[in-house]
Design an enzyme around this catalytic site. Sequence first.
Site, PDB file in Angstrom:
ATOM      1  N   ASN A   1       5.651 -13.045   4.522  1.00 26.04           N
ATOM      2  CA  ASN A   1       4.852 -11.944   5.059  1.00 26.04           C
ATOM      3  C   ASN A   1       4.802 -12.128   6.571  1.00 26.04           C
ATOM      4  O   ASN A   1       4.105 -12.998   7.083  1.00 26.04           O
ATOM      5  CB  ASN A   1       3.447 -11.997   4.448  1.00 26.04           C
ATOM      6  CG  ASN A   1       2.567 -10.867   4.927  1.00 26.04           C
ATOM      7  OD1 ASN A   1       2.955 -10.076   5.796  1.00 26.04           O
ATOM      8  ND2 ASN A   1       1.365 -10.791   4.379  1.00 26.04           N
TER       9      ASN A   1
ATOM     10  N   ARG B   1       7.357  -9.006   2.186  1.00 24.72           N
ATOM     11  CA  ARG B   1       6.386  -7.917   2.216  1.00 24.72           C
ATOM     12  C   ARG B   1       6.773  -6.990   3.364  1.00 24.72           C
ATOM     13  O   ARG B   1       6.945  -7.435   4.495  1.00 24.72           O
ATOM     14  CB  ARG B   1       4.994  -8.480   2.461  1.00 24.72           C
ATOM     15  CG  ARG B   1       3.987  -7.381   2.574  1.00 24.72           C
ATOM     16  CD  ARG B   1       2.690  -7.872   3.134  1.00 24.72           C
ATOM     17  NE  ARG B   1       1.766  -6.738   3.187  1.00 24.72           N
ATOM     18  CZ  ARG B   1       0.729  -6.694   4.011  1.00 24.72           C
ATOM     19  NH1 ARG B   1       0.489  -7.689   4.830  1.00 24.72           N
ATOM     20  NH2 ARG B   1      -0.054  -5.650   4.016  1.00 24.72           N
TER      21      ARG B   1
ATOM     22  N   HIS C   1      -1.791  -1.524   0.728  1.00 27.19           N
ATOM     23  CA  HIS C   1      -2.265  -2.508  -0.272  1.00 27.19           C
ATOM     24  C   HIS C   1      -1.723  -2.180  -1.662  1.00 27.19           C
ATOM     25  O   HIS C   1      -2.315  -2.560  -2.678  1.00 27.19           O
ATOM     26  CB  HIS C   1      -3.813  -2.511  -0.388  1.00 27.19           C
ATOM     27  CG  HIS C   1      -4.530  -2.991   0.834  1.00 27.19           C
ATOM     28  ND1 HIS C   1      -5.662  -2.378   1.303  1.00 27.19           N
ATOM     29  CD2 HIS C   1      -4.293  -4.023   1.670  1.00 27.19           C
ATOM     30  CE1 HIS C   1      -6.100  -3.008   2.374  1.00 27.19           C
ATOM     31  NE2 HIS C   1      -5.269  -4.022   2.619  1.00 27.19           N
TER      32      HIS C   1
ATOM     33  N   ARG D   1     -11.914  -1.922  11.494  1.00 29.22           N
ATOM     34  CA  ARG D   1     -11.450  -0.526  11.530  1.00 29.22           C
ATOM     35  C   ARG D   1     -12.572   0.420  11.126  1.00 29.22           C
ATOM     36  O   ARG D   1     -13.330   0.117  10.198  1.00 29.22           O
ATOM     37  CB  ARG D   1     -10.266  -0.324  10.576  1.00 29.22           C
ATOM     38  CG  ARG D   1      -9.007  -1.049  10.997  1.00 29.22           C
ATOM     39  CD  ARG D   1      -7.840  -0.597  10.125  1.00 29.22           C
ATOM     40  NE  ARG D   1      -6.735  -1.522  10.239  1.00 29.22           N
ATOM     41  CZ  ARG D   1      -6.208  -2.188   9.209  1.00 29.22           C
ATOM     42  NH1 ARG D   1      -6.669  -2.014   7.990  1.00 29.22           N
ATOM     43  NH2 ARG D   1      -5.201  -3.011   9.411  1.00 29.22           N
TER      44      ARG D   1
ATOM     45  N   GLU E   1      -1.132 -10.997  -4.200  1.00 31.46           N
ATOM     46  CA  GLU E   1      -0.006 -10.190  -3.714  1.00 31.46           C
ATOM     47  C   GLU E   1       1.294 -10.998  -3.683  1.00 31.46           C
ATOM     48  O   GLU E   1       2.360 -10.464  -3.948  1.00 31.46           O
ATOM     49  CB  GLU E   1      -0.335  -9.624  -2.327  1.00 31.46           C
ATOM     50  CG  GLU E   1      -1.364  -8.510  -2.422  1.00 31.46           C
ATOM     51  CD  GLU E   1      -2.052  -8.182  -1.112  1.00 31.46           C
ATOM     52  OE1 GLU E   1      -2.869  -9.007  -0.652  1.00 31.46           O
ATOM     53  OE2 GLU E   1      -1.779  -7.117  -0.543  1.00 31.46           O
TER      54      GLU E   1
END
Length: 398
Positions: free
Chosen positions: A7, A91, A180, A241, A385
């Site tokens: 990743n 990823r 996601h 965010r 993940e």
Amino acid sequence: MNVLVINCGSSSLKYQLIESDKETVLAKGLCERIGIDGSCITHQPAGKDKIKTELPMKDHKDAVKIVIDKLTDKEVGVIDSLDEIDAVGHRVVHGGEKFASSVVIDDKVLEAIKECNDLAPLHNPANIIGINACKQVMPGVPMVAVFDTAFHQTMPKKAYLYGLPYEYYDKYKVRRYGFHGTSHDYVSERAAQILGKDRKDLKIIVCHLGNGASISAVKNGESVDTSMGLTPLEGLIMGTRSGDIDPAIVSFIAAKENLTAEEVINICNKKSGIYGLSGGISSDFRDLGAAADEGNQKAIDTLEAYAYKVAKYVGSYVVAMGGVDVIAFTAGVGENNCQMREMIVKYLSFLGTSIDSEKNKLRGEEVILSAKDDKIVTMVVPTNEELAIARQTVDLVK
Ligand code: ADP
């Protein structure tokens, strides 16, 4: 098979080496400050302590070489040589409309990923750098791209179109993509498994509440709506965010504070969310919880606004799916923050679900929180993940 899951960020590289038959993590780690002074690797062989080493890494290729060195090291390594890495799973953040599932990487695929760079200028270029670095260091090892957006490609038009002039969708593919996806896919599948049911027979709402946070509506095994949009900025209030805001706020603040639109968006991405709303206490829920416990009103208001927003989204997805069977919490906050889970589920009790306060004390474990005869099952399903990426990689290369 041993699968190296990568990743890649612009200056970081996270990795896990996973043995796919037993699904065990052999080692994992993180390279940080790649291309910056003070670059370092934190490597952790399974069952052993983390080892942090400062090593120069002028680019991601250096980082990949160092990862391989660590994995094959006599003392801290877990394999004898590079030959024991059978495949690499990458990823990749944005697959646009081009990728509705994972794919074996070849030159054409790499080109198509590059064409999505516009949609994720901060993430995709870094992912591509990671792929190229691995290609150079491990030529001939099959590589797979697993996209954050792919799982949500099943969304119907009514869920992904914005109320903007259609030409922007036509010309620039401005639409909801969602992120996601690997987590929403893994958690909804696992939730069904835990309940001994087929995901195809269920309506599941997955609340992925981490530093970045998103919710998805998974109906009969497919994502039919999700809260993040063209970019990960839309939707829930997150660590830093803002989530949904009136778009007119951007030009309003820009005029008042003498900033460009881009600078305001940067504030929406990096200085907002629970960090900004709490007046800068922290982007970490643990700090905010501690401040709230001491009576800090801004922290209390922030946590309430966060829970309210999550609950509102859950409500809207119940409508989107015409009901719900399972609500699953996952990621850092969803897996660990009992208070937040309780605050959210309180809003949902009228739908027919509850939370067992004893079971809710558990952290980071698969657990059903609702009562046996509740109409809706509320549960915690820790996400994984990396494992999901490894599984998809194996499926494509075996
Ligand atoms: P990322 O999106 O960076 O992968 P994570 O899924 O790791 O984020 O989630 C990070 C968030 O999880 C942080 O806000 C952190 O406070 C929260 N978190 C992690 N562990 C706990 C805990 N034990 N209690 C409360 N919150 C936690």
